[in-house]
Write a protein that holds these residues in place. Structure first.
Motif, mmCIF file in Angstrom:
data_model
loop_
_atom_site.group_PDB
_atom_site.id
_atom_site.type_symbol
_atom_site.label_atom_id
_atom_site.label_comp_id
_atom_site.label_asym_id
_atom_site.label_seq_id
_atom_site.Cartn_x
_atom_site.Cartn_y
_atom_site.Cartn_z
ATOM 1 N N ASP A 220 1.831 -0.918 6.650
ATOM 2 C CA ASP A 220 1.851 0.233 5.682
ATOM 3 C C ASP A 220 2.682 0.068 4.432
ATOM 4 O O ASP A 220 2.457 0.260 3.410
ATOM 5 C CB ASP A 220 1.985 1.404 6.210
ATOM 6 C CG ASP A 220 1.138 1.682 7.348
ATOM 7 O OD1 ASP A 220 -0.178 1.110 7.383
ATOM 8 O OD2 ASP A 220 0.892 2.791 8.175
ATOM 9 N N ASP A 221 4.100 -0.277 4.761
ATOM 10 C CA ASP A 221 4.986 -0.292 3.591
ATOM 11 C C ASP A 221 4.663 -1.526 2.393
ATOM 12 O O ASP A 221 4.615 -1.321 1.533
ATOM 13 C CB ASP A 221 6.205 -0.587 4.092
ATOM 14 C CG ASP A 221 7.084 0.474 4.536
ATOM 15 O OD1 ASP A 221 6.357 1.658 4.689
ATOM 16 O OD2 ASP A 221 7.947 0.371 5.443
ATOM 17 N N ILE A 222 4.343 -2.770 3.228
ATOM 18 C CA ILE A 222 4.013 -3.764 2.540
ATOM 19 C C ILE A 222 2.660 -3.474 1.543
ATOM 20 O O ILE A 222 2.449 -3.710 0.452
ATOM 21 C CB ILE A 222 3.517 -4.966 3.314
ATOM 22 C CG1 ILE A 222 4.822 -5.673 3.934
ATOM 23 C CG2 ILE A 222 2.700 -6.099 2.457
ATOM 24 C CD1 ILE A 222 4.573 -6.757 5.053
ATOM 25 N N ASN A 223 1.689 -2.836 2.332
ATOM 26 C CA ASN A 223 0.074 -2.245 1.442
ATOM 27 C C ASN A 223 0.732 -1.297 0.175
ATOM 28 O O ASN A 223 0.130 -1.447 -0.731
ATOM 29 C CB ASN A 223 -0.446 -1.836 2.407
ATOM 30 C CG ASN A 223 -2.043 -1.496 1.932
ATOM 31 O OD1 ASN A 223 -2.466 -2.194 1.120
ATOM 32 N ND2 ASN A 223 -2.656 -0.586 2.148
ATOM 33 N N ALA A 224 1.549 -0.529 0.512
ATOM 34 C CA ALA A 224 1.890 0.483 -0.549
ATOM 35 C C ALA A 224 2.668 -0.073 -1.660
ATOM 36 O O ALA A 224 2.191 0.053 -2.753
ATOM 37 C CB ALA A 224 2.785 1.668 0.187
ATOM 38 N N GLN A 225 3.119 -1.098 -1.431
ATOM 39 C CA GLN A 225 4.127 -1.822 -2.316
ATOM 40 C C GLN A 225 2.926 -2.672 -3.109
ATOM 41 O O GLN A 225 3.156 -2.728 -4.349
ATOM 42 C CB GLN A 225 5.175 -2.764 -1.946
ATOM 43 C CG GLN A 225 6.330 -2.167 -1.286
ATOM 44 C CD GLN A 225 7.244 -3.053 -0.532
ATOM 45 O OE1 GLN A 225 7.145 -4.197 -0.258
ATOM 46 N NE2 GLN A 225 8.297 -2.536 0.225
ATOM 47 N N MET A 226 2.084 -3.236 -2.474
ATOM 48 C CA MET A 226 0.913 -4.118 -3.059
ATOM 49 C C MET A 226 0.173 -3.032 -4.030
ATOM 50 O O MET A 226 -0.022 -3.627 -5.214
ATOM 51 C CB MET A 226 -0.013 -4.835 -2.127
ATOM 52 C CG MET A 226 0.978 -5.695 -0.977
ATOM 53 S SD MET A 226 1.501 -7.458 -1.776
ATOM 54 C CE MET A 226 -0.069 -8.144 -1.964
ATOM 55 N N GLN A 227 -0.096 -2.221 -3.381
ATOM 56 C CA GLN A 227 -0.917 -0.993 -4.201
ATOM 57 C C GLN A 227 -0.209 -0.557 -5.444
ATOM 58 O O GLN A 227 -0.830 -0.556 -6.563
ATOM 59 C CB GLN A 227 -1.342 0.208 -3.284
ATOM 60 C CG GLN A 227 -2.298 -0.209 -2.454
ATOM 61 C CD GLN A 227 -3.809 -0.557 -2.549
ATOM 62 O OE1 GLN A 227 -4.128 -0.288 -3.677
ATOM 63 N NE2 GLN A 227 -4.279 -1.726 -2.105
#
Length: 162
Positions: free
Chosen positions: A71-78
Motif C-alpha cells: 500500500d505504501d509503494i502504491n501510494a508513493q507511485m500514485q
C-alpha cells in the motif's frame, strides 16, 4: 522443509524473471511491488520423490504481512503520477476521493471494507506467484534439470540450526 534446491536454480530463476516481466506488467502490481511480493514467497516442491508427479508451489503465507508495504509503494507511485512498469490500478491506502468519503460518512466504508481489498491483493499476489512457479518448473523441465532438482528437494533436510 528442504529448500536447498532453490540454491541450485538461481540462474534459471534469473531467466524466468526476464521472461515473466510481461506477466508482471500486465498484472495489477508494479515491478517494485512484485519484488516485495517475491521476497515474501517461498517456493516448495510437492512430491519431489516422483518427478512425474512433482510440482513447484508458491508458499504465500507471508504475503499478508507485506500488504501494508505494498500500500505504501502504491501510494508513493500514485503521488508521483502513476505506476510505471505495471501496477496501473488506482487502489491506494489513502483517501479514495469524494465517493469514498460519502460512503464512509454513511457507514458504508471503513472498517469492514478495508479488509476486502487487502484479501483481493493477497489473492492476486498468490495467483501471480503460482504462475511464476509454473513457469519456473516448465523452464527446469525444458532444460532437463527437473529430475535433478526433484532429487535434491527429496533429500532429507540437514540440521539447519545455528
Amino acid at each position: 522443509m528442504n529448500n536447498r534446491w532453490t540454491d541450485q536454480v538461481v540462474g534459471e530463476r534469473m531467466t524466468v524473471d526476464k521472461e515473466f516481466t510481461q506477466d508482471v506488467i500486465d498484472s495489477e502490481f508494479s515491478n517494485q511491488e512484485w519484488n516485495l511480493i517475491m521476497s515474501a514467497v517461498e517456493f516448495e516442491i510437492e512430491n519431489p520423490e516422483s518427478p512425474a508427479d512433482a510440482r513447484i508451489v508458491a508458499n504465500t503465507e507471508k504475503v499478508a504481512t507485506i500488504v501494508p508495504e505494498l500500500d505504501d509503494i502504491n501510494a508513493q507511485m500514485q503521488a508521483m503520477g502513476g505506476a510505471p512498469g505495471g501496477g496501473s490500478r488506482d487502489r491506494g491506502s489513502g483517501g479514495g476521493g469524494i465517493v469514498d468519503s460519502v460512503k464512509s460518512a454513511l457507514g458504508m466504508g471503513g472498517d469492514g471494507g478495508e479488509d476486502e481489498p487487502d484479501q483481493e491483493r493477497i489473492d492476486a499476489a498468490s495467483e501471480l506467484a503460482g504462475r511464476y512457479g509454473e513457469e519456473l518448473q516448465a523452464h527446469l523441465e525444458s532444460k532437463g534439470r527437473w529430475a535433478e532438482i526433484c532429487a535434491v528437494a527429496a533429500q532429507a533436510p540437514t540440521d539447519d540450526g545455528p
